[in-house]
Scaffold this motif. Sequence first.
Motif, PDB file in Angstrom:
ATOM      1  N   VAL A 184     111.272  12.516 -43.063  1.00  0.00           N
ATOM      2  CA  VAL A 184     110.652  12.009 -44.293  1.00  0.00           C
ATOM      3  C   VAL A 184     111.040  10.554 -44.541  1.00  0.00           C
ATOM      4  O   VAL A 184     111.850   9.983 -43.822  1.00  0.00           O
ATOM      5  CB  VAL A 184     111.069  12.856 -45.514  1.00  0.00           C
ATOM      6  CG1 VAL A 184     110.481  14.238 -45.408  1.00  0.00           C
ATOM      7  CG2 VAL A 184     112.564  12.885 -45.668  1.00  0.00           C
ATOM      8  N   ASN A 185     110.464   9.992 -45.584  1.00  0.00           N
ATOM      9  CA  ASN A 185     110.795   8.634 -46.021  1.00  0.00           C
ATOM     10  C   ASN A 185     110.596   7.593 -44.928  1.00  0.00           C
ATOM     11  O   ASN A 185     111.391   6.672 -44.787  1.00  0.00           O
ATOM     12  CB  ASN A 185     112.243   8.537 -46.527  1.00  0.00           C
ATOM     13  CG  ASN A 185     112.377   9.218 -47.871  1.00  0.00           C
ATOM     14  OD1 ASN A 185     111.386   9.664 -48.444  1.00  0.00           O
ATOM     15  ND2 ASN A 185     113.588   9.282 -48.371  1.00  0.00           N
ATOM     16  N   TRP A 186     109.599   7.768 -44.114  1.00  0.00           N
ATOM     17  CA  TRP A 186     109.340   6.751 -43.111  1.00  0.00           C
ATOM     18  C   TRP A 186     108.392   5.721 -43.681  1.00  0.00           C
ATOM     19  O   TRP A 186     107.931   5.843 -44.796  1.00  0.00           O
ATOM     20  CB  TRP A 186     108.818   7.399 -41.830  1.00  0.00           C
ATOM     21  CG  TRP A 186     109.256   6.672 -40.613  1.00  0.00           C
ATOM     22  CD1 TRP A 186     108.460   5.998 -39.763  1.00  0.00           C
ATOM     23  CD2 TRP A 186     110.584   6.527 -40.138  1.00  0.00           C
ATOM     24  NE1 TRP A 186     109.213   5.451 -38.765  1.00  0.00           N
ATOM     25  CE2 TRP A 186     110.508   5.742 -38.976  1.00  0.00           C
ATOM     26  CE3 TRP A 186     111.836   6.952 -40.564  1.00  0.00           C
ATOM     27  CZ2 TRP A 186     111.641   5.401 -38.239  1.00  0.00           C
ATOM     28  CZ3 TRP A 186     112.948   6.609 -39.841  1.00  0.00           C
ATOM     29  CH2 TRP A 186     112.851   5.849 -38.687  1.00  0.00           C
ATOM     30  N   SER A 208     109.682  18.731 -48.082  1.00  0.00           N
ATOM     31  CA  SER A 208     110.842  17.872 -47.841  1.00  0.00           C
ATOM     32  C   SER A 208     112.018  18.695 -47.307  1.00  0.00           C
ATOM     33  O   SER A 208     112.702  18.288 -46.363  1.00  0.00           O
ATOM     34  CB  SER A 208     111.185  17.165 -49.150  1.00  0.00           C
ATOM     35  OG  SER A 208     112.381  16.499 -49.061  1.00  0.00           O
ATOM     36  N   THR A 261     113.407  18.206 -43.405  1.00  0.00           N
ATOM     37  CA  THR A 261     114.751  17.646 -43.199  1.00  0.00           C
ATOM     38  C   THR A 261     115.700  18.722 -42.678  1.00  0.00           C
ATOM     39  O   THR A 261     116.912  18.505 -42.614  1.00  0.00           O
ATOM     40  CB  THR A 261     115.325  17.046 -44.498  1.00  0.00           C
ATOM     41  OG1 THR A 261     115.215  18.009 -45.547  1.00  0.00           O
ATOM     42  CG2 THR A 261     114.606  15.775 -44.895  1.00  0.00           C
TER      43      THR A 261
END
Lengths: 437, 302
Positions: free
Chosen positions: A271-273, A412, A416
């Motif tokens: 995530v958070n790319w 999420s 993760t």
Amino acid sequence: MQTRKLSRILLAVMILLLVGALPLMAQDEGEVQELGTGEIEINFWSGLGGPDGQSMTDLVTRFVEENPEVTINYQILGWGTFFDKLSAAIVAGSGGPDLMTLWHSVVPQYALTGHIMPVAEQMFNLGMLDKDDFSPALLDSVSFDGETYPVPFDNYGSGLYVNTRLLERAGISFDDPPENGEEFIEYLRRLTWDENGNTPNDDGFDAENIAVWPLSIGWNRVTVTPALYQWGTDVVTPAPEAEVLIDNEAAKAAVQYFHDMVFEHHALPGVNWNGELMLNDGIAMYLDGAWTYNFYNTNMEDGQIAFWPYPRLGPERGSTIMWAHTLAVTSNIEPDVLDATMRLIQFLSDNSREHSIKTGMPSARLSLRDAELADLIWTFDTLTTQMAAEGVPEYQSERFTEVENIMGAAYSSIFTGQQTVEEGLDDAAQRIRRALR
Amino acid sequence: MKRQAANASWTLTNKRREALAGYLFLAPYLGFFLVFLAGPVISAFVTAFVEWELLRGTYRFIGLENFQLIMEDDLFWIALGNSLYFAVMTTVGNVVVALFAALALKSIRLGHTVFRVVMYAPVVLSISVIGIIFSRLLAPFGLLNAGLELFGHNGFDYLADPNLVLPSLSLTTIWWGFGFPMLIFLAALYAVPETLYEAARIDGAGRRQILWRVTLPLIRPALLFIIVTQFIAHIQVFGQPYIMTNGGGPGYSSYTIVLHIYRNAFSYYHMGYAGAMALTLGVVMFIFALVQFRLLGRYTEY
């Protein structure tokens, strides 16, 4: 003496730093722009920011120039806090908007509770807009008890932004998009390079030091939901029935596909790319919504970036998700303000082609999606063709915000590695059922 | 006799006048207190016992049902656990960093004022600013990882790693807020008579002994104040996860109790349920404060 001088200099530096931080504080909220000087006042809250917001502001400004009897108190609010503020204002009964932008997915929250009126229905009946000029599936998604509530303004979906330089390096032709889930995985393998230039298909590939990732995702809501359709399921059935589907076997298979991309194929860096990596050839493909067009269009040279449809991954069907920003009117609007507001909505809808050109977001009006736009907007043809053939409007729910937060956290957790697909989706389903009780 | 009675009446009137003046001076504060503190507290208390769905417009008394829902709500317990973990970690970190900063500041002469200003400065920034700055600093391609790369390390995904996210938010908070407890410690340190240190040194005490046997016992009231107030402040953490981790991610790794209350009240409009959770949190905080007073208060010399 020297200490005093030093402390003064440091104090000045600190003050400069604090003053420098003020713009960051100022980013929090948009201020009200009073456009026009007419007697009829329309309070308009818009969640459209960035290029979309600028385009909307241009249209609103033009409307007041052409309609001098109207003043528009125009406020842009970030989507992050938009619905919290909107709901509070609606419930308080004052200080809220007459006209507002709503995602079509949240419409039931306000329509089924009587806070917005069926303005679209009224405008169709008055001949101000043509019902047949909108996608029936889209209109259906904002209609309850036979009445259409807000007017869809734009209509967009998601797809795959591809870095043509990296496609070429991998020996993949742009004219040859992946045709199924296995081929997509193979493409991902060919588009991954480690620091030494090896791909996962080469001996000595170093998975710990990846220089070019094959794929990044903008938003799990954008990425995973179309896959649910392709496996023949969804998060919930449309409101008001709202049966929870996310823990069925088909949903688990769809999410498992993405889970395996992260943990088995090491194709998706979690995530958070960030899609910005495309600019430096750090990623080969970016799965995201139509709104990203503007960013790449501005920051990449012609021919370096292209657009594929949302890939066919699942066994049941091809699909992309369909969304719309809609224009909704509050139920307690004054009659003279309603008249002006409907004229404003008509104006915005009539000029939504101009909005498309500036933002890449197709108009919700089918007659305003002409062939010429395909030459001006490089995502347009692919996007509208897939939406027309395979587009599915995103699920709606009277509890959309709550359901969406639950799903966001579930994806999420799964991506993760905190939870397995089974655990994450079972927990999410249980929480959604509780929310819908 | 008559004159005496008249005097008494005059005195009484004068006292009343004085009292009236007193009440008038108090009135602005009392007004604010009633409207903005006592009123909302009473209202929140009542709200905890009703089903109040703002968008649907329902409002009815349901007794203890909201508290029963809390028992079934796994997110409440996940959020409470995260908040307690964050509060303990941040309070301990803040106390240690603030105490050492205060000791260091007291011991230096050159640049004392400069360092005091510099160390206190982050406190005046808003959480929005801190959140945005640290989000960038801790991003996968942020400054911190760029620094680690110089030493050949790939770095960490601080805000997307479930195990690192709360410690990262805690460190951010410590950097942001240690200036305030540092000032309290500094004031307490200056209040310790210098003669006690001289006596200790004459008796042969070393630096560490002076710290443990003289300084810490004498600043214990300040320590107690800081621990209790910091814990109460940090268990209510909201802005950091709201801004830096997209409201509690990844998953629910940084989802805190005030975020849960906020979402239920202002995003989902379950006002009654949010009121019950707020009341429960108030009770939890009261119990923890009481325990801290019991544990630390008994050894405190005032």
